[in-house]
Design an enzyme around this catalytic site. Sequence first.
Site, mmCIF file in Angstrom:
data_model
loop_
_atom_site.group_PDB
_atom_site.id
_atom_site.type_symbol
_atom_site.label_atom_id
_atom_site.label_comp_id
_atom_site.label_asym_id
_atom_site.label_seq_id
_atom_site.Cartn_x
_atom_site.Cartn_y
_atom_site.Cartn_z
ATOM 1 N N ILE A 191 73.923 62.057 6.042
ATOM 2 C CA ILE A 191 73.673 60.904 5.158
ATOM 3 C C ILE A 191 72.965 61.324 3.862
ATOM 4 C CG2 ILE A 191 73.695 59.089 6.936
ATOM 5 C CD1 ILE A 191 70.550 59.215 6.766
ATOM 6 N N THR A 214 61.354 50.618 13.280
ATOM 7 C CA THR A 214 60.515 50.767 14.468
ATOM 8 C C THR A 214 59.189 50.012 14.327
ATOM 9 O OG1 THR A 214 59.187 52.408 15.652
ATOM 10 C CG2 THR A 214 59.765 52.970 13.423
ATOM 11 N N ASP A 215 58.612 49.672 15.468
ATOM 12 C CA ASP A 215 57.281 49.034 15.452
ATOM 13 C C ASP A 215 56.198 50.034 15.038
ATOM 14 O OD1 ASP A 215 57.264 50.607 17.752
ATOM 15 O OD2 ASP A 215 56.717 48.979 19.121
ATOM 16 N N TYR A 241 56.621 60.618 11.204
ATOM 17 C CA TYR A 241 57.815 59.830 11.567
ATOM 18 C C TYR A 241 57.650 58.381 11.115
ATOM 19 C CZ TYR A 241 60.780 56.845 14.502
ATOM 20 O OH TYR A 241 61.645 55.863 14.944
ATOM 21 N N LYS A 247 59.726 56.185 8.244
ATOM 22 C CA LYS A 247 60.452 54.941 8.550
ATOM 23 C C LYS A 247 59.900 53.795 7.692
ATOM 24 C CE LYS A 247 63.262 54.373 11.347
ATOM 25 N NZ LYS A 247 64.745 54.516 11.297
HETATM 26 P P1 NAD Z 1 68.375 59.685 18.285
HETATM 27 O O1 NAD Z 1 67.422 60.736 17.847
HETATM 28 O O2 NAD Z 1 68.825 59.652 19.699
HETATM 29 O O3 NAD Z 1 69.720 59.788 17.389
HETATM 30 C C1 NAD Z 1 69.679 59.941 16.009
HETATM 31 C C2 NAD Z 1 71.117 60.208 15.544
HETATM 32 O O4 NAD Z 1 71.106 60.346 14.116
HETATM 33 C C3 NAD Z 1 71.712 61.496 16.120
HETATM 34 O O5 NAD Z 1 73.036 61.272 16.547
HETATM 35 C C4 NAD Z 1 71.680 62.462 14.938
HETATM 36 O O6 NAD Z 1 72.711 63.437 14.979
HETATM 37 C C5 NAD Z 1 71.867 61.500 13.778
HETATM 38 N N1 NAD Z 1 71.318 62.060 12.525
HETATM 39 C C6 NAD Z 1 70.081 62.596 12.333
HETATM 40 N N2 NAD Z 1 69.976 63.014 11.068
HETATM 41 C C7 NAD Z 1 71.134 62.709 10.430
HETATM 42 C C8 NAD Z 1 71.615 62.888 9.121
HETATM 43 N N3 NAD Z 1 70.853 63.469 8.178
HETATM 44 N N4 NAD Z 1 72.849 62.438 8.811
HETATM 45 C C9 NAD Z 1 73.618 61.854 9.764
HETATM 46 N N5 NAD Z 1 73.222 61.673 11.035
HETATM 47 C C10 NAD Z 1 72.002 62.112 11.367
HETATM 48 O O7 NAD Z 1 67.740 58.315 17.831
HETATM 49 P P2 NAD Z 1 67.703 56.886 18.545
HETATM 50 O O8 NAD Z 1 66.634 56.890 19.547
HETATM 51 O O9 NAD Z 1 69.077 56.513 18.931
HETATM 52 O O10 NAD Z 1 67.220 55.998 17.323
HETATM 53 C C11 NAD Z 1 68.142 55.362 16.449
HETATM 54 C C12 NAD Z 1 67.381 54.591 15.397
HETATM 55 O O11 NAD Z 1 66.516 53.636 16.028
HETATM 56 C C13 NAD Z 1 66.469 55.452 14.523
HETATM 57 O O12 NAD Z 1 66.550 54.984 13.199
HETATM 58 C C14 NAD Z 1 65.091 55.227 15.090
HETATM 59 O O13 NAD Z 1 64.097 55.380 14.101
HETATM 60 C C15 NAD Z 1 65.192 53.793 15.560
HETATM 61 N N6 NAD Z 1 64.280 53.453 16.676
HETATM 62 C C16 NAD Z 1 64.389 54.122 17.860
HETATM 63 C C17 NAD Z 1 63.547 53.751 18.909
HETATM 64 C C18 NAD Z 1 63.655 54.429 20.263
HETATM 65 O O14 NAD Z 1 62.853 54.095 21.144
HETATM 66 N N7 NAD Z 1 64.573 55.323 20.500
HETATM 67 C C19 NAD Z 1 62.608 52.745 18.733
HETATM 68 C C20 NAD Z 1 62.527 52.110 17.505
HETATM 69 C C21 NAD Z 1 63.385 52.460 16.486
#
Ligand code: NAD
Length: 337
Positions: free
Chosen positions: A60, A123-124, A150, A154
């Site tokens: 991205i 995220t929270d 992190y 965000k």
């Molecule tokens: P994850 O780490 O499992 O997956 C992240 C994905 O993004 C991966 O597939 C990775 O290859 C891709 N990625 C990373 N950098 C990239 C780049 N530069 N270009 C393209 N793709 C890229 O994350 P997740 O747990 O599925 O979280 C997804 C979203 O939800 C994130 O934005 C995270 O901040 C948010 N979030 C997650 C949680 C949680 O508990 N997992 C809670 C709150 C918010």
Amino acid sequence: MKLLVTGGSGFIGANFIKYWLEKYSADDLVNLDALTYAGNPDNLNGFEKNSRYSFIKGNICDPAVVSKAIKGAEVVVHFAAETHVDRSILKPSLFLKTNILGTQILLEAAVKNKIRHFHHISTDEVYGSLNLKSKEKFNEKTRYNPRSPYAASKAAADHLVLAYHETYGLAATITNCSNNFGPYQHPEKLIPLAITNLLQGKKVPVYGDGQNIRDWLYVSDHCRAIDSVIKKGKCGEIYCVGGLKQDISNLEVIRKIVKLLNCRESQIEFVKDRPGHDRKYAIDWTKINRELGWQPEEDFEERLKETAEWYVRNEAWWRKLKGKNFQVFYRRNYKKL
Ligand code: NAD
Ligand code: TYD
């Protein structure tokens, strides 16, 4: 309708893609993912044969890649991010690049391509830390107070999304959700780390005194919340999404997992606390409930059991993720363990 999903090969993104393609049979979906260590093609096994799904391997942060991927999309659902707090402590610069710059590049392309709706997953953790004994919960009006690289990255991305809404009129929404759990979560995160370490006969590292509290949200509840916001959310708005009705400490969560897997409590190991470790998260999801009719439906205990069983059945899936590179991170992060 055509959607561009970023980060669809990660944990929540993959669950969301499955959810959306199953529910909306007229929609097409493009998944743009860089396949970092957290992105895993196995999460979407078989989908390459689905004519409504296509995959672009790309970053991205690369405007040319984004410009190609976004062509023809009406809606963007932005998951792609560096997501692990511990890794952000070890290497913050990558978090700033992907989470801030990457989001800005996507926003720019969304404006240029007249995207009808841009939804950003946040995220929270942007709200900082609550006191352990506090009954307070985060809501959409809580002041941003990120305390890890992190969370700070965000938070910056959230500000950019709202700035693009105000400045360029981009129709954008944000969900700030709590800790997700469920199938396909990378074994670096607490719940899958505990399950897989126990299955490997290893210790489960608990930071500090283990009394920190997280608000656990089952991943399918989260997918439904995103769906509600895409379909009915008001642009320029934030919606907080949470899952738990009762506080539960990390130690209690781990004890439940130990019991589910018939393991011994002696496998729990208290380790040096994470620097800047947020004590407590709790989410007030009144707004999304009142305005969009969403509420969490899944029972924590039942879903935790199901999640543990999923990891038992899918050992080949997580074993691959705990290979050499993971061990390098693990040794660096947990030192003596
Ligand atoms: P994850 O780490 O499992 O997956 C992240 C994905 O993004 C991966 O597939 C990775 O290859 C891709 N990625 C990373 N950098 C990239 C780049 N530069 N270009 C393209 N793709 C890229 O994350 P997740 O747990 O599925 O979280 C997804 C979203 O939800 C994130 O934005 C995270 O901040 C948010 N979030 C997650 C949680 C949680 O508990 N997992 C809670 C709150 C918010
Ligand atoms: P984590 O899954 O990393 O999510 P986050 O930091 O985004 O909340 O951690 C969840 C909680 O579990 C958090 O309070 C830190 C704690 N934790 C441990 O005690 N030991 C561990 O090995 C990990 C990864 C997390």
